[in-house]
Design a protein around this motif. Structure first.
Motif, PDB file in Angstrom:
ATOM      1  N   ASP A   1     -11.085   0.248   4.055  1.00 29.93           N
ATOM      2  CA  ASP A   1     -11.095  -0.766   3.246  1.00 29.93           C
ATOM      3  C   ASP A   1     -12.165  -1.205   3.600  1.00 29.93           C
ATOM      4  O   ASP A   1     -12.474  -2.062   5.044  1.00 29.93           O
ATOM      5  CB  ASP A   1      -9.938  -2.166   3.248  1.00 29.93           C
ATOM      6  CG  ASP A   1      -9.134  -1.729   1.911  1.00 29.93           C
ATOM      7  OD1 ASP A   1      -8.954  -0.802   0.603  1.00 29.93           O
ATOM      8  OD2 ASP A   1      -8.296  -2.255   2.922  1.00 29.93           O
TER       9      ASP A   1
ATOM     10  N   HIS B   1     -13.721   3.638  -2.275  1.00 30.17           N
ATOM     11  CA  HIS B   1     -13.020   2.319  -2.273  1.00 30.17           C
ATOM     12  C   HIS B   1     -14.278   1.846  -4.023  1.00 30.17           C
ATOM     13  O   HIS B   1     -15.580   2.357  -3.339  1.00 30.17           O
ATOM     14  CB  HIS B   1     -12.392   1.495  -2.737  1.00 30.17           C
ATOM     15  CG  HIS B   1     -13.194   0.552  -2.085  1.00 30.17           C
ATOM     16  ND1 HIS B   1     -13.324  -1.027  -2.060  1.00 30.17           N
ATOM     17  CD2 HIS B   1     -12.904   0.612   0.049  1.00 30.17           C
ATOM     18  CE1 HIS B   1     -13.850  -1.357  -0.928  1.00 30.17           C
ATOM     19  NE2 HIS B   1     -13.011  -0.536  -0.095  1.00 30.17           N
TER      20      HIS B   1
ATOM     21  N   TYR C   1      -7.530   0.935   7.146  1.00 29.98           N
ATOM     22  CA  TYR C   1      -7.273   2.093   6.633  1.00 29.98           C
ATOM     23  C   TYR C   1      -6.216   3.072   6.963  1.00 29.98           C
ATOM     24  O   TYR C   1      -5.125   1.861   7.232  1.00 29.98           O
ATOM     25  CB  TYR C   1      -8.203   3.085   7.132  1.00 29.98           C
ATOM     26  CG  TYR C   1      -8.105   3.207   8.897  1.00 29.98           C
ATOM     27  CD1 TYR C   1      -7.321   4.119   9.151  1.00 29.98           C
ATOM     28  CD2 TYR C   1      -7.803   2.212   9.618  1.00 29.98           C
ATOM     29  CE1 TYR C   1      -7.096   4.404  10.737  1.00 29.98           C
ATOM     30  CE2 TYR C   1      -7.937   2.449  11.068  1.00 29.98           C
ATOM     31  CZ  TYR C   1      -7.196   3.440  11.374  1.00 29.98           C
ATOM     32  OH  TYR C   1      -6.794   3.704  12.709  1.00 29.98           O
TER      33      TYR C   1
ATOM     34  N   PHE D   1     -13.730  -6.143   1.862  1.00 27.54           N
ATOM     35  CA  PHE D   1     -12.642  -5.882   0.511  1.00 27.54           C
ATOM     36  C   PHE D   1     -11.453  -6.507   1.418  1.00 27.54           C
ATOM     37  O   PHE D   1     -11.009  -5.783   2.272  1.00 27.54           O
ATOM     38  CB  PHE D   1     -12.990  -4.539   0.554  1.00 27.54           C
ATOM     39  CG  PHE D   1     -14.694  -4.214  -0.595  1.00 27.54           C
ATOM     40  CD1 PHE D   1     -14.286  -4.623  -1.999  1.00 27.54           C
ATOM     41  CD2 PHE D   1     -14.955  -4.292   0.669  1.00 27.54           C
ATOM     42  CE1 PHE D   1     -15.623  -4.321  -2.854  1.00 27.54           C
ATOM     43  CE2 PHE D   1     -16.870  -4.065  -0.199  1.00 27.54           C
ATOM     44  CZ  PHE D   1     -17.076  -4.067  -1.673  1.00 27.54           C
ATOM     45  N   CYS D   2     -10.143  -6.228   0.314  1.00 28.50           N
ATOM     46  CA  CYS D   2      -8.879  -5.776  -0.015  1.00 28.50           C
ATOM     47  C   CYS D   2      -8.525  -6.491   2.143  1.00 28.50           C
ATOM     48  O   CYS D   2      -8.534  -7.419   1.904  1.00 28.50           O
ATOM     49  CB  CYS D   2      -8.533  -4.300   0.259  1.00 28.50           C
ATOM     50  SG  CYS D   2      -9.837  -3.043  -1.224  1.00 28.50           S
ATOM     51  N   THR D   3      -7.844  -4.971   2.583  1.00 21.34           N
ATOM     52  CA  THR D   3      -7.109  -5.386   3.664  1.00 21.34           C
ATOM     53  C   THR D   3      -8.318  -5.280   4.745  1.00 21.34           C
ATOM     54  O   THR D   3      -7.207  -6.210   6.243  1.00 21.34           O
ATOM     55  CB  THR D   3      -5.849  -3.891   4.004  1.00 21.34           C
ATOM     56  OG1 THR D   3      -6.774  -3.019   4.227  1.00 21.34           O
ATOM     57  CG2 THR D   3      -5.088  -3.913   3.109  1.00 21.34           C
ATOM     58  N   SER D   4      -9.448  -5.977   5.066  1.00 17.31           N
ATOM     59  CA  SER D   4     -10.451  -5.673   5.705  1.00 17.31           C
ATOM     60  C   SER D   4     -10.833  -7.108   5.852  1.00 17.31           C
ATOM     61  O   SER D   4     -10.693  -8.434   4.812  1.00 17.31           O
ATOM     62  CB  SER D   4     -11.828  -4.697   5.439  1.00 17.31           C
ATOM     63  OG  SER D   4     -11.529  -3.298   6.087  1.00 17.31           O
TER      64      SER D   4
ATOM     65  N   CYS E   1      -9.603  -0.514  -4.669  1.00 15.09           N
ATOM     66  CA  CYS E   1      -9.290  -0.926  -2.882  1.00 15.09           C
ATOM     67  C   CYS E   1      -8.764   0.838  -2.577  1.00 15.09           C
ATOM     68  O   CYS E   1      -8.768   1.563  -3.063  1.00 15.09           O
ATOM     69  CB  CYS E   1      -8.022  -1.540  -2.455  1.00 15.09           C
ATOM     70  SG  CYS E   1      -8.308  -3.331  -1.793  1.00 15.09           S
ATOM     71  N   GLY E   2      -8.576   0.779  -1.222  1.00 15.11           N
ATOM     72  CA  GLY E   2      -8.199   1.981  -0.409  1.00 15.11           C
ATOM     73  C   GLY E   2      -7.018   2.296  -1.186  1.00 15.11           C
ATOM     74  O   GLY E   2      -6.769   3.161  -1.608  1.00 15.11           O
TER      75      GLY E   2
ATOM     76  N   TYR F   1       0.516  -1.022  -0.443  1.00 12.03           N
ATOM     77  CA  TYR F   1       0.342   0.192   0.062  1.00 12.03           C
ATOM     78  C   TYR F   1       0.822   1.295  -0.169  1.00 12.03           C
ATOM     79  O   TYR F   1       2.007   1.033   0.618  1.00 12.03           O
ATOM     80  CB  TYR F   1      -0.799   0.126   1.328  1.00 12.03           C
ATOM     81  CG  TYR F   1      -2.486  -0.364   1.280  1.00 12.03           C
ATOM     82  CD1 TYR F   1      -3.409  -0.109   1.817  1.00 12.03           C
ATOM     83  CD2 TYR F   1      -2.327  -1.827   0.285  1.00 12.03           C
ATOM     84  CE1 TYR F   1      -4.779   0.087   0.871  1.00 12.03           C
ATOM     85  CE2 TYR F   1      -4.152  -1.781  -0.204  1.00 12.03           C
ATOM     86  CZ  TYR F   1      -5.211  -1.353   0.558  1.00 12.03           C
ATOM     87  OH  TYR F   1      -6.063  -2.284   0.402  1.00 12.03           O
TER      88      TYR F   1
END
Length: 337
Positions: free
Chosen positions: A103, A76, A58, A107-110, A81-82, A38
């Motif tokens: 996020d 996003h 986040y 999604f994504c990093t969550s 994504c973020g 990121y």
């Protein structure tokens, strides 16, 4: 509900069904995008939702120039994504804004919960809880693609805590099911998501997002999406993705644009043709949906306090296609508050 810092920098997910074509080799990332870099440190907000513990990744980036006291929350899209807000975070931070790029759950990093009832209201509540923990009482929301639907729902739920809306090629400018797009069940979405691969993503995005064009820098985002979906958590990722597609299709915000009382900036790449389920629609239906050269103008008339900025020749992600041109318009629009 403690805030915990994560030094595993990760990232992902906008808009429409991605067809599966011939597979190519892609990186493999963990179920919360572990291994993907990121642009800024990722932190995690741990909280309880629907009877379970979940984590929301986040980025919280302070103003780099003299702070103007305003906060911007970036929302996003489905296949973004973020991390895909990288250029926007830089531009906004340098202009004096504190930038929060979460996020969303699923999604994504969550977290990708095994069982979760997705709604735009729930995602808005989750985001509001994050902002409360960060001590943010009012914010400007910038929502791209599916994030535009979420930003709209947030503003309807929390009107006094929303300073301004900026909607970047939001989907949901029409109600696809009311226009004749056939319903696809969660199980059917799940089977599609299990087959997702780099060639299919690249070709879909080239045709639908970028008006037939492709730039080498877009490959990073293909790797991000496919690496998450083909990683060790691929079944859980695919299942959450299927539930989210169902949420997008069945929970339109279109009918409530008239109720928005927040100053709203519509930033529209007019070559965009994104529409959920268009691949499954009859030809006569497909021919009349996802026409952003018309949709932006139509929705600008529905939102009471709206300003429309069009980007002729740009597609679904103008902030990624021509960042300098886009951010000049965005910053000018935000100053007009």
């Amino acid at each position: 509900m403690p805030l915990t810092r994560s030094f595993v920098l990760t990232g992902l997910l906008a808009a429409c069904a991605l067809p599966a074509l011939a597979a190519t080799q892609s990186p493999s990332y963990g179920p919360q995008l572990q291994g993907f870099q990121y642009p800024y440190p990722v932190e995690h907000f741990d909280f309880q939702s629907q009877g379970q513990s979940v984590q929301m990744g986040y980025m919280d980036v302070p103003a780099k120039s003299p702070a103007n006291g305003r906060n911007v929350v970036l929302m996003h899209g489905k296949n973004f994504c973020g991390a895909t807000w990288e250029a926007s975070i830089k531009a906004l931070s340098e202009a004096g804004y504190r930038v929060i790029a979460p996020d969303q759950i699923g999604f994504c990093t969550s977290s990708k919960p095994e069982h979760y009832q997705y709604s735009f209201q729930q995602l808005a509540i989750n985001t509001h809880q994050l902002l409360q923990k960060l001590g943010i009482s009012t914010a400007t929301l910038v929502g791209h693609s599916t994030g535009g639907m979420l930003a709209t729902r947030y503003a309807l739920l929390y009107p006094t805590q929303t300073e301004q809306l900026a909607l970047v090629n939001p989907i949901g400018l029409e109600d696809w099911k009311a226009l004749g797009v056939p319903y696809r069940s969660v199980d059917q979405w799940y089977e599609r998501e299990l087959k997702l691969n780099a060639d299919g993503v690249r070709e879909y995005e080239r045709k639908t997002y970028y008006d037939g064009r492709w730039k080498p820098e877009y490959e990073r985002w293909v790797d991000m999406l496919v690496g998450l979906n083909q990683g060790p958590g691929h079944k859980r990722v695919a299942w959450n993705s299927a539930l989210i597609y169902d949420m997008i299709f069945t929970q339109p915000v279109y009918y409530e644009f008239k109720d928005l009382q927040i100053p709203t900036l519509l930033l529209i790449g007019t070559s965009d043709i994104t529409a959920i389920g268009s691949d499954n629609a009859p030809p006569e239906v497909k021919a009349r949906i996802g026409r952003y050269n018309e949709l932006g103008k139509q929705v600008a008339k529905l939102i009471p306090h709206s300003t429309l900025v069009e980007f002729p020749g740009l597609g679904h992600a103008p902030q990624m296609e021509e960042p300098a041109r886009f951010h000049q318009a965005l910053l000018q629009g935000l100053k007009a508050l």
